[in-house]
Design an enzyme around this catalytic site. Structure first.
Site, short mmCIF file in Angstrom:
data_model
loop_
_atom_site.label_atom_id
_atom_site.label_comp_id
_atom_site.label_asym_id
_atom_site.label_seq_id
_atom_site.Cartn_x
_atom_site.Cartn_y
_atom_site.Cartn_z
N PRO A 2 0.83 -1.22 0.00
CA PRO A 2 0.00 0.00 0.00
C PRO A 2 0.86 1.26 0.00
O PRO A 2 1.89 1.33 0.68
CB PRO A 2 -0.79 -0.13 1.30
N GLU A 3 0.44 2.24 -0.78
CA GLU A 3 1.14 3.51 -0.85
C GLU A 3 0.35 4.57 -0.06
O GLU A 3 -0.64 4.25 0.59
CB GLU A 3 1.34 3.92 -2.30
N ARG A 162 21.81 15.00 -8.77
CA ARG A 162 21.52 13.57 -8.60
C ARG A 162 21.43 12.92 -9.97
O ARG A 162 20.61 13.31 -10.81
CB ARG A 162 20.19 13.38 -7.85
#
Length: 283
Positions: A2-3, A162
């Site tokens: 689950p997010e 990044r």
């Protein structure tokens, strides 16, 4: 797993029955889930009022009158089910106990909350409320994507220099907390950004456009009750329905939904996870 939208949906489903209610009985049916339960967990829960329900990233937090906070992580198959709710929103009668009902909490308002987890990848812990943010599971988390601390300035600075792919950057819980594979795929599609594009190559303008897209995707998913992939259920046992709105996730080989696009959704594997995208719309 689950997010954020699924966890937020479950938390909101639990709040009407748990907030302001006192735990009159706590039944702990096994010594552990993903890791051991805290010492004397049943005794530490019993007799305490739930002062507040909240969410941090993918964790549900219940602040107790004892000064401790119950931390809950649903894992891959964990479900929090409410029965006997006096507000009449859920099932009135308590269902028959099931094999994987590992924690059962009875409240003074007649509600029962059951944590059921067949695979036992979920977790519960008790932490000091005043220092909860310093807990090992919470201390390294980035800002909430729906909160004020998540903004264009933060994301621009976090992505600067990044070289990792944008898919990986948005999954980094230190950059933004709560986002997972499903909603990152959907976000990058709406932002017309290829999942393999390097984070350091994303312009400030593109970052500025991405922040509201992230908020919109998550807000729409919460409103729809999350996604009913695999084992996820809301607190009342109902499925989530945002999966009917997926533009790319799980749609490999299907046509792109954009009216002016003739492309088909493709899938690649990044860091062991499937990334779904339109090769024409996303650059």
């Amino acid at each position: 797993m689950p997010e954020l939208p699924e966890v937020e949906t479950v938390m909101r489903g639990l709040a009407p029955s748990m907030e302001g209610a006192v735990v009159v009985k706590a039944l702990i049916n096994r010594p552990d889930l993903r890791w051991p339960f805290p010492e004397n967990m049943a005794e530490r829960l019993t007799g305490n009022r739930v002062e507040r329900m909240r969410r941090r990233s993918k964790y549900i937090l219940a602040d107790l009158s004892s000064g401790e906070t119950l931390l809950i992580h649903l894992g891959m198959s964990g479900r929090m089910l409410v029965s006997g709710d006096p507000l009449g929103q859920f099932t009135h009668d308590h269902p028959k106990a099931e094999k994987h009902d590992h924690v059962v909490l009875d409240f003074d308002n007649g509600a029962r909350v059951t944590f059921n987890d067949p695979r036992r990848f979920g977790a519960m812990d008790l932490l000091d409320t005043a220092t909860a943010d310093q807990h090992k599971l919470l201390s390294g988390l980035g800002p909430e994507p729906l909160g004020n601390d998540f903004n264009e300035s933060h994301l621009t600075e976090a992505l600067k220099n990044r070289k990792l792919p944008m898919k990986s950057a948005l999954l980094d819980q230190k950059i933004v907390s709560g986002l997972g594979n499903i909603y990152v795929c959907e976000t990058l599609y709406r932002g017309k950004m290829h999942p393999s594009r390097r984070a350091c190559d994303v312009t400030a303008h593109e970052v500025g456009e991405l922040v509201p897209i992230i908020r919109n995707v998550l807000s729409e998913a919460i409103q729809a009750g999350g996604s009913s992939l695999k084992d996820f259920r809301q607190a009342d046992g109902e499925l989530g329905y945002f999966q009917h709105s997926f533009y790319v996730y799980g749609r490999e080989g299907e046509p792109c939904n954009a009216s002016d696009c003739s492309g088909q959704i493709e899938r690649i594997v990044q860091s062991g996870r499937s990334s779904f995208f339109c090769p024409i719309c996303q650059r």
